[in-house]
Design an enzyme around this catalytic site. Structure first.
Site, PDB file in Angstrom:
ATOM      1  N   CYS A   1     -14.597 -68.359 -37.928  1.00 37.72           N
ATOM      2  CA  CYS A   1     -15.812 -69.788 -37.705  1.00 37.72           C
ATOM      3  C   CYS A   1     -14.639 -70.877 -37.252  1.00 37.72           C
ATOM      4  O   CYS A   1     -14.082 -70.184 -36.604  1.00 37.72           O
ATOM      5  CB  CYS A   1     -16.304 -70.168 -38.934  1.00 37.72           C
ATOM      6  SG  CYS A   1     -17.821 -71.162 -38.919  1.00 37.72           S
TER       7      CYS A   1
ATOM      8  N   HIS B   1     -19.091 -64.958 -40.691  1.00 36.19           N
ATOM      9  CA  HIS B   1     -18.033 -64.473 -41.803  1.00 36.19           C
ATOM     10  C   HIS B   1     -18.301 -63.181 -42.470  1.00 36.19           C
ATOM     11  O   HIS B   1     -18.660 -62.965 -43.742  1.00 36.19           O
ATOM     12  CB  HIS B   1     -19.149 -65.632 -43.511  1.00 36.19           C
ATOM     13  CG  HIS B   1     -18.429 -66.867 -42.286  1.00 36.19           C
ATOM     14  ND1 HIS B   1     -17.006 -67.814 -43.649  1.00 36.19           N
ATOM     15  CD2 HIS B   1     -19.032 -67.930 -41.888  1.00 36.19           C
ATOM     16  CE1 HIS B   1     -16.693 -69.006 -42.504  1.00 36.19           C
ATOM     17  NE2 HIS B   1     -18.436 -69.707 -41.861  1.00 36.19           N
TER      18      HIS B   1
ATOM     19  N   GLU C   1     -16.429 -62.139 -44.244  1.00 29.24           N
ATOM     20  CA  GLU C   1     -15.411 -61.569 -46.078  1.00 29.24           C
ATOM     21  C   GLU C   1     -17.085 -62.569 -46.792  1.00 29.24           C
ATOM     22  O   GLU C   1     -16.530 -61.904 -47.996  1.00 29.24           O
ATOM     23  CB  GLU C   1     -14.413 -63.005 -46.071  1.00 29.24           C
ATOM     24  CG  GLU C   1     -15.572 -64.482 -46.372  1.00 29.24           C
ATOM     25  CD  GLU C   1     -15.690 -65.011 -44.702  1.00 29.24           C
ATOM     26  OE1 GLU C   1     -15.574 -66.378 -44.773  1.00 29.24           O
ATOM     27  OE2 GLU C   1     -15.855 -64.295 -44.183  1.00 29.24           O
TER      28      GLU C   1
END
Length: 232
Positions: free
Chosen positions: A86, A195, A197
């Protein structure tokens, strides 16, 4: 144990999540501060999401000049795996480690959703655990995730296999050719707007079309880096 640095800039939001993903993948997360003039001997680097320096001037434009980024650029040049997520993708593009640029979403609104992606390249340090054409689901949240480049540059990215991830379904931000992530020529540097994560643990991420890997599609990005480091 591999050591993966996670950078924090003023305004970074997802550094703790990225460190958790690194830990769950089996590596040791090493905190790096934007003023650090060295990378503390890490084996790879994650540039996480957020709003570095408040996104003043242009997303990633100020962070690109942080002392730690000088070290990241130099390390990337030697082949160190670097992942930008991002805002991290925006920073790597501003640092000219990745092609193209990220601008405001075409609909002028922030988007937050579970985003289906297609894996377009597995010949990178961050995607070897996938299959080309595999469909995964990873959270997406951005207001300036619209990937742009000249038509000639887009043709080059497609022709040289530098597109790593592509949006499936409705294009969430107007990105050219639905590009969600790209790589450098060497394959050690990857940037993506979604994302990973936030998709590393069952029950705390989106369900995957892959079934058995429900909610952990993002974890394989970090695991891929460990495999690349083990084989280096």
């Amino acid at each position: 144990m591999a050591r993966i640095g996670v950078i924090t800039f003023p305004g970074t939001l997802d550094d703790v999540d990225a460190a958790r993903a690194v830990r769950l993948a089996g590596a040791e997360p090493v905190p790096l501060w934007h003023k650090d003039a060295d990378l503390k001997g890490v084996d790879a680097v994650v540039v996480p999401g957020g709003f570095s320096y408040g996104d003043y001037l242009r997303c990633g434009a100020i962070a690109r000049f942080a002392p730690v980024m000088g070290e990241v650029v130099a390390a990337a040049g030697t082949g160190m795996p670097v992942l930008g997520i991002c805002n991290g993708f925006q920073i790597l593009a501003e640092a000219h480690l990745l092609p193209g640029a990220l601008i405001r979403n075409d609909h002028q609104r922030f988007v937050c959703r579970e985003q289906p992606l297609r894996v377009e390249s597995t010949s990178t340090a961050w995607t070897s655990a996938f299959e080309v054409g595999e469909e995964i689901t990873v959270p997406l949240k951005n207001g300036e995730g619209n990937f742009v480049a000249s038509q000639a540059e887009l043709d080059r990215l497609e022709g040289e296999g530098l597109v790593v991830f592509r949006y499936l379904g409705a294009n969430p931000n107007g990105s050219a050719r639905a590009i969600a992530g790209v790589r450098n020529e060497r394959g050690n540097v990857v940037g993506l707007m979604p994302h990973p994560e936030h998709a590393v643990e069952p029950g705390f991420g989106p369900d995957s079309a892959a079934g058995p890997r429900t909610g952990v599609d993002g974890l394989r990005i970090f695991q891929s880096a460990l495999s690349a480091l083990a084989g280096a």
